[in-house]
Design a protein around this motif. Sequence first.
Motif, mmCIF file in Angstrom:
data_model
loop_
_atom_site.group_PDB
_atom_site.id
_atom_site.type_symbol
_atom_site.label_atom_id
_atom_site.label_comp_id
_atom_site.label_asym_id
_atom_site.label_seq_id
_atom_site.Cartn_x
_atom_site.Cartn_y
_atom_site.Cartn_z
ATOM 1 N N GLY A 96 -54.481 -27.005 5.835
ATOM 2 C CA GLY A 96 -55.055 -26.564 7.104
ATOM 3 C C GLY A 96 -53.975 -26.284 8.127
ATOM 4 O O GLY A 96 -54.074 -25.332 8.918
ATOM 5 N N HIS A 97 -52.934 -27.087 8.111
ATOM 6 C CA HIS A 97 -51.799 -26.878 9.021
ATOM 7 C C HIS A 97 -50.942 -25.700 8.580
ATOM 8 O O HIS A 97 -50.646 -24.799 9.378
ATOM 9 N N GLU A 98 -50.538 -25.669 7.326
ATOM 10 C CA GLU A 98 -49.591 -24.657 6.878
ATOM 11 C C GLU A 98 -50.206 -23.263 6.795
ATOM 12 O O GLU A 98 -49.489 -22.270 6.846
ATOM 13 N N ASP A 141 -33.938 -21.442 8.264
ATOM 14 C CA ASP A 141 -34.499 -22.362 7.279
ATOM 15 C C ASP A 141 -33.956 -22.125 5.877
ATOM 16 O O ASP A 141 -33.880 -23.062 5.069
ATOM 17 N N PHE A 142 -33.550 -20.894 5.562
ATOM 18 C CA PHE A 142 -33.186 -20.531 4.192
ATOM 19 C C PHE A 142 -32.085 -21.393 3.586
ATOM 20 O O PHE A 142 -32.250 -21.918 2.468
ATOM 21 N N PRO A 143 -30.931 -21.577 4.229
ATOM 22 C CA PRO A 143 -29.889 -22.401 3.582
ATOM 23 C C PRO A 143 -30.309 -23.839 3.347
ATOM 24 O O PRO A 143 -29.854 -24.471 2.386
ATOM 25 N N VAL A 190 -36.653 -27.017 14.289
ATOM 26 C CA VAL A 190 -36.498 -28.299 13.595
ATOM 27 C C VAL A 190 -37.726 -28.600 12.754
ATOM 28 O O VAL A 190 -37.627 -29.035 11.596
ATOM 29 N N VAL A 191 -38.906 -28.365 13.319
ATOM 30 C CA VAL A 191 -40.150 -28.615 12.585
ATOM 31 C C VAL A 191 -40.245 -27.689 11.379
ATOM 32 O O VAL A 191 -40.609 -28.115 10.272
ATOM 33 N N GLY A 216 -40.261 -27.187 5.728
ATOM 34 C CA GLY A 216 -39.840 -26.381 4.586
ATOM 35 C C GLY A 216 -38.990 -27.167 3.607
ATOM 36 O O GLY A 216 -39.086 -26.988 2.389
ATOM 37 N N PHE A 217 -38.148 -28.056 4.136
ATOM 38 C CA PHE A 217 -37.311 -28.912 3.299
ATOM 39 C C PHE A 217 -38.190 -29.787 2.404
ATOM 40 O O PHE A 217 -37.962 -29.907 1.190
#
Length: 268
Positions: A11-13, A37-39, A97-98, A103-104
């Motif tokens: 629901g969030h993503e 976010d990619f690296p 940051v979020v 993603g991490f």
Amino acid sequence: MHLVAKIAYLGHESVTSLKLVEKGLAKEDLAVAVLIDFPFQIIAGWLAGRWSRGDKPLRPWLMAFWVRVAFVFVGMAMVATFPGNPLGWGWFLLYIVVTVTNGFAGTIQFVGVSAFHTRISDPTIGGTYMTMLNTAANMGGTWPGFFILRGVDYFTIAHCQVPDKAFGTLIKASECVSEQGKDQCKKLAGNCVIERDGYYIVATACFAIGVTLWITFVRPTALTLQCTLSVFTCFPTTMAYLLLLPFSTSILKMAGQSTSVKASFFVT
């Protein structure tokens, strides 16, 4: 297991980014966050591969779940406190940051469960096994999307507020939930006013249902499968593996192995 493992945070993503764009977050800002976010995803994949070694290959997948669940409430808070344009650096850095942290955790889960799929696959037809299992895992993240988006629209109450130039007041002209209603509101030079946002209802409902399924079904099943890796080598066909999932306890008894999982729900 795979088909219901992601419900808690879908629901969030599925909706948070859409709600932020709807509130005024520029797509260019989204692109910057993805680029940064990619690296970190490359690092996450390497770490997940290391953490998936040993006798508990599903540990990264199990632990990263709670990180992604925590961001359900972080995402709702960010939507509720969106400052509008122009964005301040503080809020934008928080958004980055979020995005990176969520993603991490997602990459940790993906690589962790893929490593488990690799370990249980028959070497002679391993590609077939992994394709089937990864397809099931991906379906768990896609099939609820339709119901989530429809649920957001269903629970949302919004109307078009149009200024009355003759009397200098505001009047309700039409609903402002569907695309047709929004287009009509634009033609009337009005503004959409949301009285109740279905996003918060759906995200909370997904959290409650998903966490309940995780504690009562997904996690116990994952721990059972993790503790019985040797059983998978006894069944060289994909059909036998399909039968193993719902009847794992019976198969383990036939194999003469213990089915007790000496682990709590929250400590692997």
